[in-house]
Scaffold this motif. Structure first.
Motif, PDB file in Angstrom:
ATOM      1  N   VAL A  75       0.848  -1.195   0.000  1.00 29.62           N
ATOM      2  CA  VAL A  75       0.000   0.000   0.000  1.00 29.62           C
ATOM      3  C   VAL A  75       0.884   1.246   0.000  1.00 29.62           C
ATOM      4  CG1 VAL A  75      -1.722   1.315   1.307  1.00 29.62           C
ATOM      5  CG2 VAL A  75      -1.922  -1.173   1.139  1.00 29.62           C
ATOM      6  N   GLY A  76       1.877   1.259   0.857  1.00 28.85           N
ATOM      7  CA  GLY A  76       2.809   2.376   0.898  1.00 28.85           C
ATOM      8  C   GLY A  76       3.586   2.517  -0.402  1.00 28.85           C
ATOM      9  N   ASP A  77       3.995   1.406  -0.987  1.00 25.44           N
ATOM     10  CA  ASP A  77       4.736   1.448  -2.252  1.00 25.44           C
ATOM     11  C   ASP A  77       3.880   2.040  -3.369  1.00 25.44           C
ATOM     12  OD1 ASP A  77       6.917   0.310  -0.994  1.00 25.44           O
ATOM     13  OD2 ASP A  77       6.567  -1.706  -1.801  1.00 25.44           O
ATOM     14  N   ARG A  78       2.606   1.640  -3.434  1.00 24.27           N
ATOM     15  CA  ARG A  78       1.714   2.195  -4.463  1.00 24.27           C
ATOM     16  C   ARG A  78       1.536   3.697  -4.274  1.00 24.27           C
ATOM     17  NH1 ARG A  78      -1.315  -2.521  -3.673  1.00 24.27           N
ATOM     18  NH2 ARG A  78      -2.842  -1.401  -2.407  1.00 24.27           N
ATOM     19  N   PHE A  79       1.405   4.129  -3.009  1.00 24.92           N
ATOM     20  CA  PHE A  79       1.263   5.555  -2.733  1.00 24.92           C
ATOM     21  C   PHE A  79       2.513   6.312  -3.181  1.00 24.92           C
ATOM     22  CE2 PHE A  79       2.126   9.144   0.084  1.00 24.92           C
ATOM     23  CZ  PHE A  79       1.027   9.938  -0.204  1.00 24.92           C
ATOM     24  N   VAL A  80       3.672   5.806  -2.834  1.00 28.98           N
ATOM     25  CA  VAL A  80       4.931   6.462  -3.198  1.00 28.98           C
ATOM     26  C   VAL A  80       5.067   6.528  -4.721  1.00 28.98           C
ATOM     27  CG1 VAL A  80       7.450   6.245  -3.127  1.00 28.98           C
ATOM     28  CG2 VAL A  80       6.107   5.968  -1.037  1.00 28.98           C
ATOM     29  N   GLU A  81       4.712   5.471  -5.420  1.00 28.76           N
ATOM     30  CA  GLU A  81       4.775   5.478  -6.886  1.00 28.76           C
ATOM     31  C   GLU A  81       3.946   6.619  -7.461  1.00 28.76           C
ATOM     32  OE1 GLU A  81       3.675   1.666  -8.472  1.00 28.76           O
ATOM     33  OE2 GLU A  81       5.234   0.646  -7.324  1.00 28.76           O
ATOM     34  N   ARG A  82       2.752   6.838  -6.919  1.00 26.23           N
ATOM     35  CA  ARG A  82       1.891   7.932  -7.401  1.00 26.23           C
ATOM     36  C   ARG A  82       2.512   9.295  -7.090  1.00 26.23           C
ATOM     37  NH1 ARG A  82      -3.749   6.872  -8.118  1.00 26.23           N
ATOM     38  NH2 ARG A  82      -3.828   9.063  -8.746  1.00 26.23           N
ATOM     39  N   VAL A  83       3.028   9.442  -5.874  1.00 23.35           N
ATOM     40  CA  VAL A  83       3.593  10.720  -5.448  1.00 23.35           C
ATOM     41  C   VAL A  83       4.834  11.072  -6.278  1.00 23.35           C
ATOM     42  CG1 VAL A  83       4.803  11.826  -3.528  1.00 23.35           C
ATOM     43  CG2 VAL A  83       2.628  10.686  -3.131  1.00 23.35           C
ATOM     44  N   LEU A  84       5.622  10.089  -6.635  1.00 24.62           N
ATOM     45  CA  LEU A  84       6.827  10.337  -7.424  1.00 24.62           C
ATOM     46  C   LEU A  84       6.504  10.949  -8.784  1.00 24.62           C
ATOM     47  CD1 LEU A  84       8.969   7.151  -6.661  1.00 24.62           C
ATOM     48  CD2 LEU A  84       9.344   9.480  -5.830  1.00 24.62           C
ATOM     49  N   ARG A  85       5.295  10.749  -9.266  1.00 19.71           N
ATOM     50  CA  ARG A  85       4.877  11.304 -10.561  1.00 19.71           C
ATOM     51  C   ARG A  85       4.267  12.701 -10.439  1.00 19.71           C
ATOM     52  NH1 ARG A  85       2.933   5.797 -11.286  1.00 19.71           N
ATOM     53  NH2 ARG A  85       0.820   6.525 -10.944  1.00 19.71           N
ATOM     54  N   MET A  86       4.202  13.256  -9.233  1.00 15.82           N
ATOM     55  CA  MET A  86       3.616  14.580  -9.020  1.00 15.82           C
ATOM     56  C   MET A  86       4.734  15.613  -8.888  1.00 15.82           C
ATOM     57  SD  MET A  86       0.703  13.804  -6.197  1.00 15.82           S
ATOM     58  CE  MET A  86      -0.343  12.361  -6.289  1.00 15.82           C
ATOM     59  N   PRO A  87       4.931  16.460  -9.887  1.00 17.56           N
ATOM     60  CA  PRO A  87       6.023  17.430  -9.807  1.00 17.56           C
ATOM     61  C   PRO A  87       5.830  18.463  -8.689  1.00 17.56           C
ATOM     62  CG  PRO A  87       4.653  17.841 -11.738  1.00 17.56           C
ATOM     63  CD  PRO A  87       4.188  16.549 -11.130  1.00 17.56           C
ATOM     64  N   LEU A 147       7.648  18.210  -3.572  1.00 17.29           N
ATOM     65  CA  LEU A 147       9.097  18.410  -3.505  1.00 17.29           C
ATOM     66  C   LEU A 147       9.779  17.365  -2.648  1.00 17.29           C
ATOM     67  CD1 LEU A 147       9.238  22.275  -2.951  1.00 17.29           C
ATOM     68  CD2 LEU A 147       9.231  21.015  -5.112  1.00 17.29           C
ATOM     69  N   GLU A 148       9.095  16.957  -1.578  1.00 15.01           N
ATOM     70  CA  GLU A 148       9.665  15.987  -0.644  1.00 15.01           C
ATOM     71  C   GLU A 148       8.571  15.023  -0.212  1.00 15.01           C
ATOM     72  OE1 GLU A 148      11.386  18.053   2.700  1.00 15.01           O
ATOM     73  OE2 GLU A 148      12.382  19.505   1.405  1.00 15.01           O
ATOM     74  N   CYS A 149       8.963  13.780  -0.006  1.00 12.62           N
ATOM     75  CA  CYS A 149       8.054  12.759   0.515  1.00 12.62           C
ATOM     76  C   CYS A 149       8.816  11.994   1.582  1.00 12.62           C
ATOM     77  CB  CYS A 149       7.602  11.823  -0.602  1.00 12.62           C
ATOM     78  SG  CYS A 149       6.601  10.438  -0.028  1.00 12.62           S
ATOM     79  N   HIS A 150       8.307  12.062   2.815  1.00 14.71           N
ATOM     80  CA  HIS A 150       8.959  11.403   3.942  1.00 14.71           C
ATOM     81  C   HIS A 150       8.018  10.368   4.547  1.00 14.71           C
ATOM     82  CE1 HIS A 150      11.970  14.626   3.929  1.00 14.71           C
ATOM     83  NE2 HIS A 150      10.949  15.440   3.715  1.00 14.71           N
ATOM     84  N   ALA A 151       8.467   9.120   4.649  1.00 12.65           N
ATOM     85  CA  ALA A 151       7.735   8.106   5.401  1.00 12.65           C
ATOM     86  C   ALA A 151       8.094   8.329   6.862  1.00 12.65           C
ATOM     87  CB  ALA A 151       8.135   6.706   4.949  1.00 12.65           C
ATOM     88  N   VAL A 152       7.080   8.451   7.719  1.00 11.58           N
ATOM     89  CA  VAL A 152       7.328   8.800   9.111  1.00 11.58           C
ATOM     90  C   VAL A 152       6.624   7.823  10.048  1.00 11.58           C
ATOM     91  CG1 VAL A 152       7.631  11.256   8.591  1.00 11.58           C
ATOM     92  CG2 VAL A 152       5.363  10.404   9.186  1.00 11.58           C
ATOM     93  N   ALA A 153       7.074   7.802  11.278  1.00 15.50           N
ATOM     94  CA  ALA A 153       6.412   7.041  12.332  1.00 15.50           C
ATOM     95  C   ALA A 153       5.663   8.035  13.202  1.00 15.50           C
ATOM     96  CB  ALA A 153       7.437   6.278  13.166  1.00 15.50           C
TER      97      ALA A 153
END
Length: 156
Positions: free
Chosen positions: A84-96, A99-105
């Motif tokens: 689920v997280g991987d699919r989300f990151v894949e989508r976010v990587l395509r959004m110019p 600027l930053e995407c951080h996986a957090v606890a």
């Protein structure tokens, strides 16, 4: 077998700190401040780049280029399964705009830094991009008002 990078010594750390303080130093100025001559400095810089400790980048002031609104977006996913997280990151990587995407606890799963023209542009991004991601449970926006301190790196 993977190559283990050489550990940073005090001179490497001094070079990195000097570059953090003033990335516009000429090689001669940097060498002098680091206590080196030009040739050893060049070898160290090449090694720091090859090891990934030093990345060359350009920082653009978003307001100067017409991106007047910066937002931090907290994203909570329905589930925290890796796929689920991987699919989300894949989508976010395509959004110019992201600027930053951080996986957090903590209370949410991802913290994004977004740069857009204005509120209408942010609304478009939320409604057209984020609302189409079914894995998202909640979104919470925080508009960036000012940045009294901006630093891209730290060296212990």
């Amino acid at each position: 077998m993977p190559v283990t990078p050489e550990p940073l010594d005090s001179t490497d750390r001094r070079i990195l700190r000097l570059l953090i303080e003033d990335g516009d130093l000429s090689n001669n100025e940097l060498a002098a401040r680091a206590g080196l001559t030009a040739a050893p400095l060049s070898r160290r810089l090449a090694r720091l780049v090859a090891a990934g400790a030093l990345r060359r980048t350009v920082i653009v002031d978003p307001k100067v280029v017409g991106l007047g609104l910066q937002v931090f977006l907290e994203v909570t996913l329905e589930r925290t399964a890796p796929q689920v997280g991987d699919r989300f990151v894949e989508r976010v990587l395509r959004m110019p705009e992201v600027l930053e995407c951080h996986a957090v606890a903590g209370e949410f799963d991802f913290l994004l830094k977004i740069s857009v023209r204005d509120v209408a542009d942010y609304k478009r991004l939320l409604w057209s991009e984020f609302e189409s991601i079914p894995e998202i449970k909640t979104l919470r926006s925080m508009v960036l008002l000012d940045t009294p301190k901006f630093q891209t790196s730290a060296v212990p």
